[in-house]
Write a protein that holds these residues in place. Sequence first.
Motif, PDB file in Angstrom:
ATOM      1  N   PRO A 128       0.819  -1.224   0.000  1.00  0.00           N
ATOM      2  CA  PRO A 128       0.000   0.000   0.000  1.00  0.00           C
ATOM      3  C   PRO A 128       0.850   1.272   0.000  1.00  0.00           C
ATOM      4  CG  PRO A 128       0.082  -0.917   2.190  1.00  0.00           C
ATOM      5  CD  PRO A 128       0.860  -1.856   1.320  1.00  0.00           C
ATOM      6  N   PHE A 129       2.009   1.203  -0.580  1.00  0.00           N
ATOM      7  CA  PHE A 129       2.855   2.399  -0.664  1.00  0.00           C
ATOM      8  C   PHE A 129       3.654   2.389  -1.957  1.00  0.00           C
ATOM      9  CE2 PHE A 129       4.853  -0.766   2.105  1.00  0.00           C
ATOM     10  CZ  PHE A 129       6.018  -1.036   1.416  1.00  0.00           C
ATOM     11  N   GLN A 132       9.422  -1.941  -8.378  1.00  0.00           N
ATOM     12  CA  GLN A 132       8.193  -2.201  -9.150  1.00  0.00           C
ATOM     13  C   GLN A 132       6.972  -2.387  -8.257  1.00  0.00           C
ATOM     14  OE1 GLN A 132       9.141  -5.617 -11.568  1.00  0.00           O
ATOM     15  NE2 GLN A 132      11.027  -4.668 -12.266  1.00  0.00           N
ATOM     16  N   GLY A 133       7.157  -2.304  -6.964  1.00  0.00           N
ATOM     17  CA  GLY A 133       6.034  -2.469  -6.050  1.00  0.00           C
ATOM     18  C   GLY A 133       5.558  -3.898  -5.943  1.00  0.00           C
ATOM     19  N   LYS A 134       6.432  -4.846  -6.289  1.00  0.00           N
ATOM     20  CA  LYS A 134       6.034  -6.254  -6.210  1.00  0.00           C
ATOM     21  C   LYS A 134       6.428  -6.872  -4.876  1.00  0.00           C
ATOM     22  CE  LYS A 134       6.209  -7.433 -11.113  1.00  0.00           C
ATOM     23  NZ  LYS A 134       6.946  -8.184 -12.146  1.00  0.00           N
ATOM     24  N   PRO A 163      15.235  10.913   4.623  1.00  0.00           N
ATOM     25  CA  PRO A 163      14.342  10.274   5.599  1.00  0.00           C
ATOM     26  C   PRO A 163      13.485   9.210   4.904  1.00  0.00           C
ATOM     27  CG  PRO A 163      13.565  12.472   5.051  1.00  0.00           C
ATOM     28  CD  PRO A 163      14.877  12.304   4.367  1.00  0.00           C
ATOM     29  N   LEU A 164      12.976   8.304   5.689  1.00  0.00           N
ATOM     30  CA  LEU A 164      12.214   7.174   5.130  1.00  0.00           C
ATOM     31  C   LEU A 164      11.052   7.649   4.250  1.00  0.00           C
ATOM     32  CD1 LEU A 164      12.174   4.054   5.273  1.00  0.00           C
ATOM     33  CD2 LEU A 164      10.530   4.264   7.123  1.00  0.00           C
ATOM     34  N   GLU A 165      10.355   8.679   4.714  1.00  0.00           N
ATOM     35  CA  GLU A 165       9.165   9.133   3.967  1.00  0.00           C
ATOM     36  C   GLU A 165       9.528   9.836   2.663  1.00  0.00           C
ATOM     37  OE1 GLU A 165       9.954   9.820   7.036  1.00  0.00           O
ATOM     38  OE2 GLU A 165       9.685  11.946   7.560  1.00  0.00           O
ATOM     39  N   ALA A 166      10.796  10.149   2.473  1.00  0.00           N
ATOM     40  CA  ALA A 166      11.197  10.726   1.186  1.00  0.00           C
ATOM     41  C   ALA A 166      11.411   9.623   0.145  1.00  0.00           C
ATOM     42  CB  ALA A 166      12.482  11.540   1.350  1.00  0.00           C
ATOM     43  N   VAL A 167      11.532   8.416   0.635  1.00  0.00           N
ATOM     44  CA  VAL A 167      11.743   7.273  -0.278  1.00  0.00           C
ATOM     45  C   VAL A 167      10.441   6.494  -0.472  1.00  0.00           C
ATOM     46  CG1 VAL A 167      13.097   5.172  -0.684  1.00  0.00           C
ATOM     47  CG2 VAL A 167      14.128   7.096   0.527  1.00  0.00           C
ATOM     48  N   PHE A 168       9.748   6.249   0.623  1.00  0.00           N
ATOM     49  CA  PHE A 168       8.487   5.484   0.562  1.00  0.00           C
ATOM     50  C   PHE A 168       7.320   6.383   0.958  1.00  0.00           C
ATOM     51  CE2 PHE A 168      11.845   2.410   1.389  1.00  0.00           C
ATOM     52  CZ  PHE A 168      11.585   1.442   0.446  1.00  0.00           C
ATOM     53  N   ASP A 170      -5.032   6.002  -1.639  1.00  0.00           N
ATOM     54  CA  ASP A 170      -6.130   5.100  -1.999  1.00  0.00           C
ATOM     55  C   ASP A 170      -6.016   3.739  -1.321  1.00  0.00           C
ATOM     56  OD1 ASP A 170      -3.882   4.515  -3.418  1.00  0.00           O
ATOM     57  OD2 ASP A 170      -4.914   4.093  -5.311  1.00  0.00           O
ATOM     58  N   ALA A 171      -4.955   3.537  -0.537  1.00  0.00           N
ATOM     59  CA  ALA A 171      -4.792   2.252   0.165  1.00  0.00           C
ATOM     60  C   ALA A 171      -5.514   2.244   1.502  1.00  0.00           C
ATOM     61  CB  ALA A 171      -3.314   1.975   0.392  1.00  0.00           C
ATOM     62  N   ASP A 172      -5.959   3.434   1.967  1.00  0.00           N
ATOM     63  CA  ASP A 172      -6.639   3.521   3.273  1.00  0.00           C
ATOM     64  C   ASP A 172      -8.017   2.864   3.244  1.00  0.00           C
ATOM     65  OD1 ASP A 172      -4.681   4.762   4.780  1.00  0.00           O
ATOM     66  OD2 ASP A 172      -5.129   6.687   3.838  1.00  0.00           O
TER      67      ASP A 172
END
Lengths: 73, 140
Positions: free
Chosen positions: A5-6, A41-43, A61-66, A71-73
């Motif tokens: 979901p990310f 590829q999100g696999k 920081p982590l949130e800059a990468v992931f 829409d996953a909520d």
Amino acid sequence: MAKPPFTNDIRTLRFLAGEMTQGDLGDRVGVTRQTIAAIEQGKYSPSLEVAFRIARCFDKPLEAVFQWSDDAD
Amino acid sequence: MAFREKIHWVTLMTMILAFGWYFFAYPWQIVGSPAGVTTTAGMLVPVTIAIIVMMTLATAFLAIRNPREVDTREDERDRSFHRRGTHYAYYPLVVGIWINIFLIFWGIGQAQQLNLMIATLVVAEIVRIGTQLYLYRRGA
């Protein structure tokens, strides 16, 4: 397996880091080139440790990468 | 294709060929007699040797062709595939063991039990390796 979901910006960050290859990133993180490709590829959903290691490789920081997909909520 | 995936392909093909020959060539007409056990033992020797030789040769060949990947250790994705493969292999293993238990009470012979156990192990191994290969192919 369902898609994680990310999303991630690893491909862009690799490009900005001197066109680092998937193999180079894998070597630095401690995973195979194929695992980096699958994450990009999100696999494949990496462990928290690998996610942090990837972020540290790019000095971000982590949130800059992931990023969590809204829409996953 | 990654070195580890190629090794799994070799293992799968080796298992299918070696035990395919075993179950095809086994003289099933004597399976109920005491000679069935010695025949099983006698046939398992060439099967084991064939598996060892084929795996050694194939691994050496692949290692020479992929020297960079030889020392690559299993990472977390490889280990997760391994765990899932083992998980799915558990089901045929349990089913085979239960069938064997019931058939022992039914009074089947030793060679039949032995062959059922070998078949159970082979099916479980094929499911384990096949699951891993499926996951590698899917890129999950």
